[in-house]
Design a protein around this motif. Structure first.
Motif, PDB file in Angstrom:
ATOM      1  N   HIS A   1      -5.038   6.433  -0.272  1.00  0.00           N
ATOM      2  CA  HIS A   1      -5.660   5.629  -1.328  1.00  0.00           C
ATOM      3  C   HIS A   1      -5.205   6.102  -2.704  1.00  0.00           C
TER       4      HIS A   1
ATOM      5  N   LEU B   1      -8.733   1.276   4.581  1.00  0.00           N
ATOM      6  CA  LEU B   1      -7.498   1.243   3.794  1.00  0.00           C
ATOM      7  C   LEU B   1      -6.403   0.452   4.499  1.00  0.00           C
TER       8      LEU B   1
ATOM      9  N   PRO C   1      -5.538  -0.310  -2.269  1.00  0.00           N
ATOM     10  CA  PRO C   1      -6.075   0.824  -1.519  1.00  0.00           C
ATOM     11  C   PRO C   1      -6.964   1.729  -2.357  1.00  0.00           C
TER      12      PRO C   1
END
Lengths: 362, 362, 362, 362
Positions: A154, A176, A182
């Motif tokens: 992320h 994700l 993300p």
């Protein structure tokens, strides 16, 4: 070697941004692994990023597999991922050869290749070269998933904005995988999109920090002294254009603390040895300890900005200015995370195959 | 490979903390390079650190060269650096095998080597293994110096204290070469010595950040896509025990800024192309651009502390406590800087030899 | 590694006989080398062999260069040679998977790849895979020629017939370069064509011995102990399908003689050190000595014959018979010589680049 | 690499004939393998050869293990075999540097190392360097034996004399293991000893052909296209000083026959697939097929003879004569067979570990 990496499983990358094609040859994958074409296509799509904040260059990026797959499964011989370059507009780049773009590879490549390099669109140094790595990585991610090893990345920071860290790893990684942007904290998503959009408006760019977690990794993998897991992973990460830093666990922060505060005590969780904290990011002595592997990369703001910049003219050896044209991303963090997942998966597949044999992933 | 690295010049490391001997074989060095034994001895001494803040284990660390040197000069065949282990006191470590020390390699090595590893004193994972790397690095540093390539490392941070950054590179590197404590700001030296002494008093440890500069590096060196200078250097740095982060130029900080602020504009300095800033740390696209190469590593506090810590007993599979005895450093940053210089030099020698041929360093 | 070889210059091979395409990625070639497309095409043609004695499979074998060449010159980044498979007739091979062809890779590949291998037409083990190596070799041969290093291969033996040995190396190599059938003794040409034609008539095959000479090689090249010139060259030669022996200089014959008869005495030829005989084939201690490099390979008769042969059925685990259909060569020596020249050139380019730097061939 | 070979298991060799010590570092061996010191010592003794026909240089060749073994078992970290040079008499060699010995490495090494090489006794090119390889090989042979993989080498030819070929492999290999002179036909033993003794009398030397058999090798091992079993084995064999040829199965002889005569038909032997002949020496397509692996090497007569020979003086650049003094073997085939067994074992261990994982040999 240069455009190859890996021991038991090797990846060889080729191509230039405005050449005929780009691609990657992956050698050493076990025979009999199913190729999930839908997942591969989805990963290629994720790499393109959200349309509202990504480059207007709209390559179809259709991946053809030229070899190594038969009847939908890997054969054990080299797998070639191949992407034709359809949309190149070379005219945009013609004058860059004499006036290198600041913080791009233009000048250093000129020194290395004596001016023979294909400079169009960054040539071999274009971020476009990461597309075949994502294709290769899709295969690696699928194979690892079947072994219970899951990877997710992320955007921990974008410019000065910050996402929250990983909480429930399995849940966050699942989230994700399907996220278009993300980010774990819902409000951070909007803020980041805004900061990127704003950078685009003014012809500027922003960078960020990507954080990757790997769960399900068996303890005992890594090849120190010199092929520690950290060495192998950082080696791959620093090949991603724009990455300027890699840190594991607490990373640079760990240097500020006392040993007694950041040593990770061991504990039993049923039959499994665990640590009660994970400041070392799942790696001790260069070898996985069974805890989640955690690392972050620093992604610099994309050097292609639309403001006038100072440079030199390599022919006249005089100061000059440059104004970059064409299609460029104001941010790449949201796209680079797929590359980071992919290279992580390829490195781990290599390490696992070296440890447990070439049939391990089958 | 695992205990070897390099392409044109390779380093192979062997030994355990409490075995017969430790050493390194360096293969590929040009013939005819003079071996500066005084410098080699001085580097070994620097690695031992200041006596007031370093381990009481007093190895003589006398380096013997077993091969590859004839008449005081390299022959071109493998050079073997050999150090006998004289002072081992194995009794101190006997009980650690069942109760792994937190944040050490004990547990992960146990998983990898199934309990057959030589656990005494950390075995192959001991910081002691860096001694032959320093010996090998001394040769590399000497050879580079003759080519005008100079390397220096200082302690940028120790715990929460901070040194100033590099100013005049050549001057600072010359200063660091002979400094007993590698700090650029005079007052920082005393403060750091105090914070380390204080950690020792309470049986704790501190970490820090090491910053390395390389000047005189020709532009055009590096082997992207995958053997970028950053990849090659970070690969080596992450093999140093305790390093948990590596960053180049502005590093993680660069992620917070706009592209327009951190792109490095080109300029002419006489006949030489330079950049007016150096936020990229002398590397663009994985290739040196002729500016000083600048990077930092995060060194975690040494995990060997004298406080009671929680662990598990691998035989009984129960929670346990451990209190480490023996001789341990409350800090290693001041010693690790020599290792960092050494590995940097070895990586650059390899890259240069690959680029310009095996006779380049002669 | 498996489908890659080389240190400074690496070759990665991919593809299967009846897949989409075959190709090779060559990484590490100096920038600025002119690509001689006419020579490349001529080499591809030579590899096809004389039409009267070669397979009826008529691939166009058109080589496309996908990357690494810009404006007719190498860029220094990976060069990809790509050949589409146009004429595959997979139906011919469908039943071979259960009943492996004697002396082919069918059975051993089945054991290695667990039946997932692409078995059609020999898959990755087909002689067809040598086509991209010839394309890559054309570039290497051109580059070496500009350095005065010339390579030529002739059929020393075909079945029980024998050509004469090399006489005037430069003249013979020049002759072989343009010969449609690489034989030095005019009458041997006709005899060999006849013996091959006769084998074809009866559905059988013949083998032979290929002899290669390299002139102009500088003294002092080779990387012993383990990468002796003999090791590096034999490694490459034994990757050519059907090669079962490699010998240098006098080869196996040398074992029968006294040292006093086969030691090569040194002499001066003007300023140059030479040997008066060359029983060692230009290599002492694994390093070139400046004399012509001379070696021979044993090429077994092609295992694809049209007679009924005994095999087993891998499914029923019973004895079985097989009669191979399709298009197969009664001999490959006249075609394999181009492959031998090509691999020799690639190995020497790698060794020279490692020794003298990556710009050496430019 | 040069003085290292292998992928999963690597061997690094160091030392010179008259330096301080010679040795080898073996990295990648599984942890927990018992070190059979008696077998290791016996192998070292076998390498010395029969005293009546071997060099008078009587090194003790005592092997010390410096690292990687703990409590009599391998630890999984690098194992260092170390042999001190005790008996060097350097005075014998002083004048050889200017007048290179015919067919030795003296001149080619001089070209490569520019005169900085340690020329005493052949330096790094001395046959003495095979001693640590035999030590390393002893470990490999022991490990393979526990897996049912057995290796044996006999002198097929010595000068113009010939031994019989392998009959019952298991029995012959067991016989060779304990034979002081590795010959299968009793009368050949005496004849060979006589021909060697006669060569010694007249200050000359003889060569020979060594034949190696491997039984128990699983089918499916080998890493084509470029790391075929033949490529890997020949690569290692050609690093043995004096080897000028390597052939598998029928070898060069196969080139004279029709395909229909030398294809190896498959058959069932109970549940096992076998071939009724073994002209391919147990390898098809570069991969083991489960039949005995069979290969031969051509060993040239030792170039160190006591007759006057023609050479040149590298300083005066004039013709010169040389008469070699010192202690030299009139034949090395009976000693080299141990080296051949050892390198074969190391290559196979590497291939097996790559295929089945690093724990395979444990």
């Amino acid at each position: 070697m240069k455009n190859s990496f890996g021991n038991s499983i090797t990846v060889t990358l080729f191509g230039e941004s405005h050449g005929v094609a780009i691609g990657a040859v992956v050698d050493g994958f076990a025979p009999g692994i199913e190729v999930d074409e839908a997942f591969l296509a989805a990963q290629m799509q994720r790499r393109k990023g959200l349309s509202e904040i990504s480059t207007k260059r709209r390559e179809t990026d259709e991946v053809k597999i030229l070899s190594g797959v038969f009847g939908g499964k890997t054969t054990g011989t080299p797998i070639t991922f191949f992407i034709e370059n359809a949309a190149q507009k070379s005219a945009d780049y013609g004058d860059l050869h004499a006036t290198p773009r600041p913080s791009h590879a233009d000048y250093s490549a000129y020194c290395k290749y004596h001016g023979f390099e294909d400079y169009r669109g960054g040539g071999h140094f274009s971020g476009r070269l990461t597309a075949p790595l994502v294709a290769a990585g899709a295969l690696a991610l699928s194979a690892l998933e079947k072994k219970g090893i899951l990877i997710g990345t992320h955007i921990l920071e974008c410019a000065t904005l910050r996402d929250k860290g990983f909480g429930d790893y399995a849940q966050d990684i699942a989230f994700l995988k399907q996220a278009d942007m993300p980010v774990l904290k819902p409000e951070a998503r909007e803020q980041m999109l805004q900061v990127i959009a704003k950078a685009r408006e003014v012809g500027d760019s922003v960078g960020g920090i990507l954080e990757t977690a790997v769960i399900g990794m068996p303890a005992g993998v890594g090849e120190p002294f010199f092929d520690s897991l950290e060495s192998a992973l950082s080696h791959a990460m620093f090949s991603i254009p724009a990455v300027k830093g890699v840190e594991f666990g607490l990373g640079f922060e760990i240097a500020k603390h006392l040993g007694s505060k950041v040593n990770d005590p061991f504990d039993m969780q049923g039959e499994k040895v665990v640590t009660t904290t994970n400041y070392n990011g799942g790696i001790n002595g260069g070898i996985s300890n069974g805890m989640p592997i955690l690392f972050r990369t620093a992604v610099k703001p994309t050097p292609s900005i639309f403001k006038e910049q100072q440079t030199v003219n390599l022919k006249t050896r005089q100061k000059a200015t440059i104004k970059i044209k064409g299609r460029h991303d104001p941010a790449i963090v949201h796209r680079a995370r797929v590359v980071q997942d992919s290279l992580t998966a390829l490195v781990l597949c290599d390490m696992l195959a070296l440890r447990y044999g070439t049939d391990y992933l089958a």
